[in-house]
Design a protein around this motif. Structure first.
Motif, PDB file in Angstrom:
ATOM      1  N   MET A 163      53.531  69.143 -13.254  1.00 34.10           N
ATOM      2  CA  MET A 163      53.876  70.026 -14.071  1.00 34.10           C
ATOM      3  C   MET A 163      52.899  71.078 -14.445  1.00 34.10           C
ATOM      4  O   MET A 163      51.772  70.382 -14.884  1.00 34.10           O
ATOM      5  CB  MET A 163      54.607  69.429 -15.270  1.00 34.10           C
ATOM      6  N   THR A 164      53.079  72.479 -14.906  1.00 34.14           N
ATOM      7  CA  THR A 164      52.018  73.352 -15.125  1.00 34.14           C
ATOM      8  C   THR A 164      51.771  73.082 -16.746  1.00 34.14           C
ATOM      9  O   THR A 164      52.414  72.693 -17.448  1.00 34.14           O
ATOM     10  CB  THR A 164      52.294  74.765 -14.615  1.00 34.14           C
TER      11      THR A 164
ATOM     12  N   ASP B 258      57.174  71.173 -11.268  1.00 34.53           N
ATOM     13  CA  ASP B 258      56.987  71.280  -9.787  1.00 34.53           C
ATOM     14  C   ASP B 258      58.124  70.154  -9.087  1.00 34.53           C
ATOM     15  O   ASP B 258      58.367  69.354  -9.672  1.00 34.53           O
ATOM     16  CB  ASP B 258      55.750  70.986  -9.365  1.00 34.53           C
ATOM     17  N   GLU B 259      58.354  70.826  -7.930  1.00 37.71           N
ATOM     18  CA  GLU B 259      59.634  69.583  -7.222  1.00 37.71           C
ATOM     19  C   GLU B 259      59.162  68.247  -7.238  1.00 37.71           C
ATOM     20  O   GLU B 259      59.851  67.386  -7.101  1.00 37.71           O
ATOM     21  CB  GLU B 259      59.794  70.270  -5.785  1.00 37.71           C
ATOM     22  N   VAL B 260      57.829  68.164  -6.750  1.00 38.91           N
ATOM     23  CA  VAL B 260      57.158  66.899  -6.635  1.00 38.91           C
ATOM     24  C   VAL B 260      56.146  66.617  -7.768  1.00 38.91           C
ATOM     25  O   VAL B 260      55.358  67.158  -8.038  1.00 38.91           O
ATOM     26  CB  VAL B 260      56.576  66.892  -5.135  1.00 38.91           C
ATOM     27  N   GLN B 261      56.274  65.497  -8.136  1.00 36.68           N
ATOM     28  CA  GLN B 261      55.441  64.984  -9.382  1.00 36.68           C
ATOM     29  C   GLN B 261      54.346  63.967  -8.763  1.00 36.68           C
ATOM     30  O   GLN B 261      54.756  63.546  -7.756  1.00 36.68           O
ATOM     31  CB  GLN B 261      56.144  64.209 -10.485  1.00 36.68           C
TER      32      GLN B 261
ATOM     33  N   LEU C 120      46.994  75.921 -15.365  1.00 39.15           N
ATOM     34  CA  LEU C 120      47.626  76.953 -15.653  1.00 39.15           C
ATOM     35  C   LEU C 120      48.280  77.917 -14.753  1.00 39.15           C
ATOM     36  O   LEU C 120      47.676  78.323 -13.655  1.00 39.15           O
ATOM     37  CB  LEU C 120      46.771  78.029 -16.732  1.00 39.15           C
ATOM     38  N   GLY C 121      49.286  78.583 -14.693  1.00 41.24           N
ATOM     39  CA  GLY C 121      50.031  79.392 -13.702  1.00 41.24           C
ATOM     40  C   GLY C 121      50.620  78.980 -12.600  1.00 41.24           C
ATOM     41  O   GLY C 121      50.936  77.902 -12.391  1.00 41.24           O
ATOM     42  N   MET C 122      50.280  79.527 -11.525  1.00 37.12           N
ATOM     43  CA  MET C 122      50.811  78.922 -10.067  1.00 37.12           C
ATOM     44  C   MET C 122      49.960  77.899  -9.493  1.00 37.12           C
ATOM     45  O   MET C 122      48.602  77.776  -9.445  1.00 37.12           O
ATOM     46  CB  MET C 122      50.830  80.296  -9.174  1.00 37.12           C
ATOM     47  N   SER C 123      50.527  76.518  -9.294  1.00 41.01           N
ATOM     48  CA  SER C 123      50.093  75.715  -8.549  1.00 41.01           C
ATOM     49  C   SER C 123      49.919  76.086  -6.963  1.00 41.01           C
ATOM     50  O   SER C 123      50.899  76.400  -6.379  1.00 41.01           O
ATOM     51  CB  SER C 123      50.962  74.200  -8.726  1.00 41.01           C
ATOM     52  N   GLN C 124      48.850  76.186  -6.432  1.00 43.32           N
ATOM     53  CA  GLN C 124      48.691  76.501  -5.174  1.00 43.32           C
ATOM     54  C   GLN C 124      49.498  75.598  -4.207  1.00 43.32           C
ATOM     55  O   GLN C 124      50.025  75.961  -3.428  1.00 43.32           O
ATOM     56  CB  GLN C 124      47.306  76.855  -4.369  1.00 43.32           C
ATOM     57  N   HIS C 125      49.154  74.202  -4.251  1.00 48.88           N
ATOM     58  CA  HIS C 125      49.644  73.315  -3.539  1.00 48.88           C
ATOM     59  C   HIS C 125      51.077  73.355  -3.995  1.00 48.88           C
ATOM     60  O   HIS C 125      52.086  72.819  -3.117  1.00 48.88           O
ATOM     61  CB  HIS C 125      49.161  71.992  -3.856  1.00 48.88           C
ATOM     62  N   GLY C 126      51.740  73.299  -4.951  1.00 46.94           N
ATOM     63  CA  GLY C 126      53.097  73.714  -5.320  1.00 46.94           C
ATOM     64  C   GLY C 126      53.779  74.685  -4.720  1.00 46.94           C
ATOM     65  O   GLY C 126      54.815  74.676  -4.123  1.00 46.94           O
TER      66      GLY C 126
ATOM     67  N   GLU D  84      52.829  76.107  -2.016  1.00 52.78           N
ATOM     68  CA  GLU D  84      53.071  75.734  -0.503  1.00 52.78           C
ATOM     69  C   GLU D  84      54.048  75.089  -0.098  1.00 52.78           C
ATOM     70  O   GLU D  84      54.846  75.046   0.924  1.00 52.78           O
ATOM     71  CB  GLU D  84      51.606  74.954   0.166  1.00 52.78           C
ATOM     72  N   ARG D  85      54.421  73.928  -0.894  1.00 47.44           N
ATOM     73  CA  ARG D  85      55.729  72.946  -0.865  1.00 47.44           C
ATOM     74  C   ARG D  85      57.077  73.843  -0.893  1.00 47.44           C
ATOM     75  O   ARG D  85      58.050  73.828  -0.372  1.00 47.44           O
ATOM     76  CB  ARG D  85      55.373  71.919  -2.021  1.00 47.44           C
ATOM     77  N   LEU D  86      56.960  74.728  -2.204  1.00 50.88           N
ATOM     78  CA  LEU D  86      58.171  75.613  -2.382  1.00 50.88           C
ATOM     79  C   LEU D  86      58.480  76.589  -1.140  1.00 50.88           C
ATOM     80  O   LEU D  86      59.578  77.121  -0.993  1.00 50.88           O
ATOM     81  CB  LEU D  86      57.910  76.386  -3.721  1.00 50.88           C
ATOM     82  N   ALA D  87      57.410  76.961  -0.577  1.00 55.00           N
ATOM     83  CA  ALA D  87      57.440  78.035   0.573  1.00 55.00           C
ATOM     84  C   ALA D  87      58.406  77.858   1.767  1.00 55.00           C
ATOM     85  O   ALA D  87      58.874  78.362   2.445  1.00 55.00           O
ATOM     86  CB  ALA D  87      56.040  78.253   1.183  1.00 55.00           C
ATOM     87  N   ALA D  88      58.624  76.327   1.915  1.00 53.17           N
ATOM     88  CA  ALA D  88      59.569  75.913   2.838  1.00 53.17           C
ATOM     89  C   ALA D  88      60.971  76.210   2.581  1.00 53.17           C
ATOM     90  O   ALA D  88      61.665  76.449   3.347  1.00 53.17           O
ATOM     91  CB  ALA D  88      59.528  74.378   2.969  1.00 53.17           C
ATOM     92  N   SER D  89      61.113  76.614   1.332  1.00 55.83           N
ATOM     93  CA  SER D  89      62.467  76.969   1.039  1.00 55.83           C
ATOM     94  C   SER D  89      62.719  78.134   0.084  1.00 55.83           C
ATOM     95  O   SER D  89      63.795  78.626  -0.205  1.00 55.83           O
ATOM     96  CB  SER D  89      63.211  75.808   0.234  1.00 55.83           C
TER      97      SER D  89
END
Length: 419
Positions: free
Chosen positions: A262-263, A282-285, A386-392, A394-399
Motif C-alpha cells: 500500500m502506498t 497494490d494488487e500484491v501485499q 509516496l506516489g507510484m510504486s515502480q514494482h507495483g 510492473e506487476r500491473l502492466a501485465a493487465s
C-alpha cells in the motif's frame, strides 16, 4: 550518471595529443545500444576549428516550458568535448559566434586563473555556449554523450557545464536510470510520464544555482544518451509530451521502488497533503520483504549518536504491523508514524522516518522486536512509499495500460499533452 573528470592544467603539445588519443580510445568502451559511437577524426582541433569574422550570429532563445536545464558537470577543471555534426562556440553575453568546430574533433576546455582555456588559448568572458550545427547532434562531454546545447560558466578557478535540452530528450536520459529498461513497456510508459511531469514540477529546485535539475536522486538520476535503449526510446516517443496535471498544474508525481502492499499519504509523511497522493492498495501485499538486525549495544549507540541517548534499553513501544491499518503508532497504510523507546535514563519518541534514517532501513513499513540480545527490524517494500510504486507498476502492466496505472497511483489527476 555522467562521469566527472578533473585534473591539473596540461602543458605542451605532446601532452595534449596524448590526451586526445586517450579520449578517442575511451569511446570504444561505450555501452550497448548507445545511439552514437564517435570515431576519432585524427586531426588537430586547433587546425580544424574556423574562426568566424563579421556580424555575430544570434544565440539560442532561453529554455521554453518544453526544454530543461541540467546541472550536468559542476566544478570542473578540465573536460574534452566533441560532437558528431560539429558545433559553434558562442559568447553568451553578446551571442557572437567565436568559432566553429568540425565534426569528430576534440576540444580541450580547462579552467585557468583568469577564466577558461580553449585548447590552451584563453577565452575572454565569464560564460559561453556550445551550440550544435544540427539539431540531431550528439556531443561527447567528458565520458558521456548528450543532446542539446551547453552553457560553460566560469566559477572561480573551475567551471560548470549546464545542458539545455528538449524535455523528452531529458526523459530519455532518465528513464532507464529510474526503472529497468527490460521491464514491461506499459510500466516504462507510466514511468516516462511520471518522470516528465516530475521534471517540470521540479524546475524550481535549483533555480538559485542557474539550472533546473541536477543529475542525482535529489531530482532524478540522469545519464544522457548513454542511458537510452530501444525500449526506453519507444516509451518516451509513444507518450511524447504527456504529463499529469491537477488543477491545471503539473502534479507532484513522486515515485518509489516498492510500496510493500500500500502506498503512503503525503500528509501522513510530510504533514501537508494533496488529494492525489493518498494511500492506494497494490494488487500484491507484503512484497520485497526485508529484515535487518543490530546488537542491542549497537542499536543504543546509533540512537545516542542521533541525539537520542536513552540509557539501558527497557522496552520498545510500537503496535504490530497490519498493512492498511492505522492506530496511534501507524499511518493509514500501516507505516510507522511514531514509536517510543524506553530506557533507564528517559524515553525517546522517534518517527518512522527518523528510524529509517538512523538505521538505514529500506522503508517505514516495519515491525521491530527484541530477540536474544538483538533488535530485529522486519518489513516490506522499499522507499518513501509516496506516489507510484515502480514494482507495483510492473506487476500491473501485465493487465493494465500505462494511463490506467497512472490513474491508479495518482487518483484525480488528468493526463494531458503539453502544447
Amino acid at each position: 550518471m555522467a562521469g566527472k573528470r578533473s585534473g591539473n592544467t596540461l602543458h605542451g603539445t605532446s601532452v595534449f595529443f596524448l590526451c586526445i588519443v586517450f579520449f578517442f580510445c575511451a569511446l570504444n568502451t561505450a555501452a550497448a545500444e548507445r545511439v552514437i559511437d564517435f570515431q576519432g577524426a585524427g586531426r588537430s582541433a586547433v587546425k580544424a576549428q574556423q574562426r568566424v569574422q563579421g556580424k555575430a550570429d544570434v544565440m539560442p532563445a532561453p529554455p521554453s516550458s518544453q526544454e530543461i536545464r541540467v546541472g550536468l558537470l559542476l566544478g570542473q577543471k578540465h573536460v574534452l568535448v566533441s560532437s558528431d555534426t560539429g558545433f559553434s562556440l558562442v559568447e553568451n553575453a553578446s551571442g557572437k559566434v567565436l568559432m566553429t568546430i568540425a565534426p569528430h574533433t576534440a576540444v580541450e576546455i580547462e579552467s585557468g586563473k583568469m577564466g577558461l582555456l580553449w585548447n590552451g588559448e584563453p577565452l575572454t568572458g565569464a560564460s559561453f555556449r556550445l551550440v550544435p550545427q544540427d539539431p540531431a547532434c550528439v556531443f561527447q562531454i567528458g565520458e558521456g554523450h548528450y543532446r542539446g546545447s551547453f552553457l560553460l560558466r566560469v566559477q572561480g578557478e573551475s567551471f560548470d557545464v549546464i545542458e539545455q535540452v528538449a524535455l523528452d530528450d531529458y526523459v530519455n536520459g532518465v528513464l532507464a536510470e529510474e526503472m529497468p529498461a527490460s521491464w514491461h513497456l506499459e510500466a516504462l510508459k507510466a514511468q516516462a510520464v511520471a518522470a516528465r511531469t516530475y521534471a517540470l514540477r521540479s524546475k524550481a529546485h535549483h533555480r538559485s544555482d542557474g539550472y533546473d535539475v541536477c543529475t542525482t536522486t535529489h531530482c532524478q538520476v540522469y545519464g544522457g544518451v548513454d542511458s537510452e535503449t530501444a525500449a526506453t526510446r519507444t516509451a518516451v516517443q509513444t507518450t511524447a509530451g504527456q504529463i499529469l496535471t491537477y488543477a491545471g498544474e503539473p502534479a507532484e508525481t513522486l515515485f518509489h521502488s516498492d510500496s510493500g502492499g500500500m502506498t503512503e499519504s503525503r500528509e501522513a509523511l510530510w504533514g501537508d497533503g494533496v488529494p492525489y497522493l493518498v494511500p492506494v492498495e497494490d494488487e500484491v501485499q507484503k512484497t520485497s520483504p526485508w529484515q535487518t538486525s543490530f546488537a542491542e549495544a549497537d542499536f543504543l549507540k546509533k540512537l545516542a549518536v542521533a541525539g537520542k541517548d536513552v540509557g539501558a534499553l527497557q522496552k520498545i513501544e510500537l503496535s504490530p504491523l497490519v498493512i492498511g491499518k492505522s492506530d496511534a503508532y501507524r499511518t493509514p497504510s500501516g507505516r510507522v508514524s511514531r514509536m517510543v523507546i524506553h530506557g533507564s535514563n528517559r524515553a525517546a519518541t522517534l518517527t518512522g522516518s527518523d528510524m529509517r534514517s538512523i538505521f538505514g532501513l529500506k522503508s517505514t513499513l516495519f515491525d521491530v522486536r527484541r530477540e536474544k540480545g538483538e533488535i530485529v527490524f522486519a518489513g516490506f517494500g522499499s522507499g518513501h512509499g509516496l506516489g507510484m510504486s515502480q514494482h507495483g507498476a510492473e506487476r500491473l502492466a501485465a493487465s493494465m495500460k500505462y494511463d490506467a496505472i497512472l490513474a491508479h497511483y495518482y487518483p484525480g489527476t488528468t493526463l494531458e499533452v503539453l502544447p
